[in-house]
Structure formats: structure tokens, C-alpha cells
Write a protein that holds these residues in place. Structure first.
Motif, PDB file in Angstrom:
ATOM      1  N   GLY A  81      36.579  17.281 -10.834  1.00 16.38           N
ATOM      2  CA  GLY A  81      35.189  16.911 -10.616  1.00 16.38           C
ATOM      3  C   GLY A  81      35.044  15.798  -9.596  1.00 16.38           C
ATOM      4  N   LYS A  82      34.020  15.892  -8.766  1.00 13.03           N
ATOM      5  CA  LYS A  82      33.806  14.924  -7.694  1.00 13.03           C
ATOM      6  C   LYS A  82      32.385  14.377  -7.773  1.00 13.03           C
ATOM      7  N   PRO A  83      32.196  13.071  -7.764  1.00 15.85           N
ATOM      8  CA  PRO A  83      30.850  12.506  -7.737  1.00 15.85           C
ATOM      9  C   PRO A  83      30.098  12.983  -6.481  1.00 15.85           C
ATOM     10  N   LEU A  84      28.848  13.379  -6.670  1.00 21.66           N
ATOM     11  CA  LEU A  84      28.047  13.920  -5.569  1.00 21.66           C
ATOM     12  C   LEU A  84      26.674  13.256  -5.552  1.00 21.66           C
ATOM     13  N   LYS A  85      26.022  13.349  -4.409  1.00 26.36           N
ATOM     14  CA  LYS A  85      24.612  13.018  -4.325  1.00 26.36           C
ATOM     15  C   LYS A  85      23.921  14.206  -3.661  1.00 26.36           C
ATOM     16  N   PRO A  86      22.614  14.366  -3.876  1.00 22.99           N
ATOM     17  CA  PRO A  86      21.961  15.591  -3.409  1.00 22.99           C
ATOM     18  C   PRO A  86      22.030  15.762  -1.900  1.00 22.99           C
ATOM     19  N   ILE A  87      22.280  17.005  -1.472  1.00 22.80           N
ATOM     20  CA  ILE A  87      22.259  17.328  -0.043  1.00 22.80           C
ATOM     21  C   ILE A  87      20.860  17.100   0.517  1.00 22.80           C
ATOM     22  N   THR A  88      19.881  17.573  -0.241  1.00 22.53           N
ATOM     23  CA  THR A  88      18.484  17.434   0.179  1.00 22.53           C
ATOM     24  C   THR A  88      17.998  16.016  -0.077  1.00 22.53           C
ATOM     25  N   HIS A  89      17.326  15.426   0.893  1.00 23.38           N
ATOM     26  CA  HIS A  89      16.773  14.093   0.738  1.00 23.38           C
ATOM     27  C   HIS A  89      15.418  14.192   0.024  1.00 23.38           C
ATOM     28  N   PRO A  90      15.288  13.656  -1.178  1.00 24.16           N
ATOM     29  CA  PRO A  90      13.988  13.687  -1.859  1.00 24.16           C
ATOM     30  C   PRO A  90      12.925  12.981  -1.015  1.00 24.16           C
ATOM     31  N   ILE A  91      11.709  13.530  -1.015  1.00 24.17           N
ATOM     32  CA  ILE A  91      10.657  12.868  -0.241  1.00 24.17           C
ATOM     33  C   ILE A  91      10.147  11.623  -0.958  1.00 24.17           C
ATOM     34  N   ARG A  92      10.408  11.532  -2.266  1.00 26.62           N
ATOM     35  CA  ARG A  92      10.073  10.326  -3.026  1.00 26.62           C
ATOM     36  C   ARG A  92      11.244   9.971  -3.936  1.00 26.62           C
ATOM     37  N   LYS A  93      11.636   8.727  -3.903  1.00 29.59           N
ATOM     38  CA  LYS A  93      12.685   8.267  -4.803  1.00 29.59           C
ATOM     39  C   LYS A  93      12.130   7.845  -6.159  1.00 29.59           C
ATOM     40  N   ASP A  94      10.807   7.703  -6.229  1.00 34.96           N
ATOM     41  CA  ASP A  94      10.183   7.180  -7.438  1.00 34.96           C
ATOM     42  C   ASP A  94       9.214   8.178  -8.065  1.00 34.96           C
ATOM     43  N   VAL A  95       9.616   9.451  -8.137  1.00 36.70           N
ATOM     44  CA  VAL A  95       8.788  10.445  -8.822  1.00 36.70           C
ATOM     45  C   VAL A  95       8.484   9.937 -10.231  1.00 36.70           C
TER      46      VAL A  95
END
Length: 338
Positions: A157-171
Motif C-alpha cells: 500500500g502507498k499513501p496517495l492524494k487525489p489526482i483531481t484537484h478539488p475546487i474547494r478544500k472546505d466542502v
């Protein structure tokens, strides 16, 4: 005090897909100035797909899940759906979460219903980390370890972050909470609360649990509204709902709705409603629901009475009242409240 907003709660589907009816209602709610539209899930439709459909055919109304069940998807899958709908709708999405109950979690999702409060905190923490997209996401929590290293793991397992950049970090994240510990935690970690039952006349039931809420915290209860000159007829749908939830949405050992009714001042009546329902006496269970309790958590009666009692909701901590009804009802509520 901010003016009370209205939201449309479409709930979950019955035996059939509602088709374009829900879209039409959401469009009319948007036209009338409703703040938001919400979709639920139980063990039928999911809540994200209908919201995406509605979001594609509206332009300004907020879109919310009320509620997305934690056990239905991992935190990462939930965050992926969240960033997708939020992006497609231009930043209109709000994520409403809830643990559901042991009957659904263990009977439908095949997962243990253990430590729901702890599980909720861990879930929300991971979702927020993913949406923030500041670094690859890891978690050493008890329920959702990332990377996973437990039984059956390949150790790759490898730590990941989303490929897609969320348009809001504070949904905005809302939580459907009933128990005192869960409500207290909701005020601490969430942006809003989706109470099942709320009464402007019994605010003391929740007051201590909400002291940790940050500025701007939203309270959005679903309120049954029934305008009818006959009070008995007006209250019947509310009592029928309460009879089912207090009597049947849980077991004899644990029923969160019954426990809440007891905390709101009706412990003996709650016991009686459950007893009658579980004996198969559903009509008697409905009749045993106190008119006072049904009236306190709803808006029922002649139009003039509903308008008068609406002031009590406006003067409460409630920020948005979620309602449900046909298009004519939506227009009538907009006339009264907006």
C-alpha cells in the motif's frame, strides 16, 4: 439573527424511481429561493447519483446528502464522490454523513456496528485530508487504516492524494446525529448538524451538546409541515412517522429514536409506542404517540397557526428548515417563510 432558510428534503426513494418529479421539485424550489435540496439513502437508491442528476438541471441551489451512510463506502470513495459533484456543480455540494443503525450496517452492509462516534471522527478526518490535498493521506485509525497493513495485505500500500484537484478544500460537512456524544462531537468537528427531531420548545435537550460549535455552524432539521384546519388530521402523518421510527426502526434492546423521545420528555410514552408496535398493533402505536410531542417537532394545523409557530422556529438556533411536499406545498411554504 439570520433569517430562517428553507431546504427541500427529497428523502430516499420508495419502491419506484420518482423520475423527473424530483428534478421538477428541485427546480421549483430553486426558483422560489430555497437554499438547498437534499437526498437520502437507506437500502435502495444511493444519495449521490440523484444529486448529480439534479445538479445538472439546476444552477444555484445547494446540493446535500441527508444522509450518506458511512458503511456504504470508504472515506476515500466518499471523498471522491464529494469532489466530483462539487466540481460538476460549481461548488454547490454539502456532504451530510451518518452512521445509520446496527440493523442496516450489519444486515445490509455486512459490517460491525462498533464505536460509531469514534468511527465518525476518523471518517471525517480522512475525508477532510483528501479534500485538502496537502499531502499523501495516511491514517493510523482503528477503522480505516491507510495504507492498510492488516490480514490479507500484500504490504504494498502507498499513501496517495487525489489526482483531481478539488475546487474547494472546505466542502461543508454535516452529520446526522442523535445521541448526546455524537451531537457533542458533531458540534466540534462538523460544519452543520442534521437532527432527525428538533423542537424550538425543548432546546435544553441539546443546548449543552452544542456549546462547542464554531461560528457559522448550521442546524438543519427535517420538519414535517401539514397545513390542515383539523388538528387531529394535521398531526396524524407526524404521529404515523413517529410510530414507525420509535416502534420499528430499531430493536427492543436499542432504538436511538425511542431514546431521543425519552430525552425529550416522554420516556413512558416511548416505551408504550414501542411495545404496541412490536406486538403488531401499529394503529394503537400511532395513537399512543403524544399529540404534544408530535406538535412540538412539526408545524401542523391551520395556516394561521403554522405562520404563528413558524416565528418560534425563526427565533431558535435552527438555520434551515428542511421540508418535503409537492410543488404547491413548496410555494405555500415559500410564501409563509421566505
Amino acid at each position: 439573527m439570520a433569517k430562517l432558510s428553507l431546504g427541500l428534503n427529497l428523502g430516499y426513494w420508495g419502491s419506484l424511481c420518482p423520475g423527473e418529479n424530483h428534478t421538477t421539485m428541485a427546480q421549483e424550489a430553486e426558483r422560489l429561493g430555497y437554499d438547498s435540496v437534499w437526498v437520502a439513502e437507506s437500502w435502495g437508491n444511493d444519495c449521490f447519483t440523484p444529486l448529480a442528476w439534479i445538479g445538472a438541471q439546476t444552477s444555484t441551489i445547494r446540493l446535500g446528502t441527508a444522509i450518506a451512510q458511512l458503511s456504504a463506502r470508504t472515506p476515500a470513495a466518499c471523498a471522491m464522490a464529494t469532489l466530483s459533484i462539487d466540481a460538476l456543480s460549481g461548488g454547490r455540494f454539502s456532504l451530510g454523513l451518518g452512521v445509520s443503525g446496527p440493523q442496516v450496517v450489519e444486515g445490509w452492509y455486512g459490517q460491525p456496528y462498533s464505536k460509531p462516534v469514534t468511527r465518525t471522527r476518523e471518517y471525517v478526518d480522512i475525508v477532510r485530508k483528501i479534500l485538502a490535498r496537502e499531502e499523501p493521506v495516511t491514517s493510523d485509525g482503528e477503522f480505516y487504516p491507510l495504507p492498510y497493513k492488516g490480514p490479507g495485505s500484500w504490504g504494498m500500500g502507498k499513501p496517495l492524494k487525489p489526482i483531481t484537484h478539488p475546487i474547494r478544500k472546505d466542502v461543508p460537512i454535516f452529520i446526522g446525529a442523535e445521541g448526546p456524544k455524537n451531537v457533542t462531537q458533531t458540534a466540534e468537528i462538523a460544519d452543520g448538524w442534521l437532527p432527525l427531531y428538533y423542537s424550538p420548545y425543548r432546546q435544553d435537550v441539546y443546548a449543552d451538546q452544542l456549546t462547542g460549535a464554531k461560528p457559522g455552524f448550521e442546524i438543519c432539521p427535517t420538519v414535517l409541515v401539514n397545513i390542515n384546519d383539523d388538528m387531529e388530521q394535521a398531526l396524524y402523518p407526524v404521529k404515523a412517522m413517529l410510530g414507525f421510527y420509535i416502534g420499528g426502526m430499531g430493536s427492543a434492546k436499542r432504538n436511538f429514536h425511542k431514546e431521543l423521545m425519552a430525552r425529550m420528555g416522554f420516556p413512558d410514552e416511548a416505551d408504550e409506542v414501542q411495545r404496541l408496535f412490536m406486538e403488531g398493533k401499529r394503529d394503537e402505536a400511532i395513537a399512543a404517540v403524544p399529540d404534544q410531542f408530535a406538535d412540538d417537532i412539526s408545524l401542523c394545523g391551520p395556516k394561521g397557526r403554522v405562520k404563528e409557530r413558524l416565528v418560534d422556529w425563526e427565533n431558535s438556533p435552527v438555520t434551515t428548515m428542511l421540508v418535503n411536499g409537492d410543488v404547491n406545498f413548496l410555494r405555500e411554504m415559500a410564501e409563509l417563510a421566505l
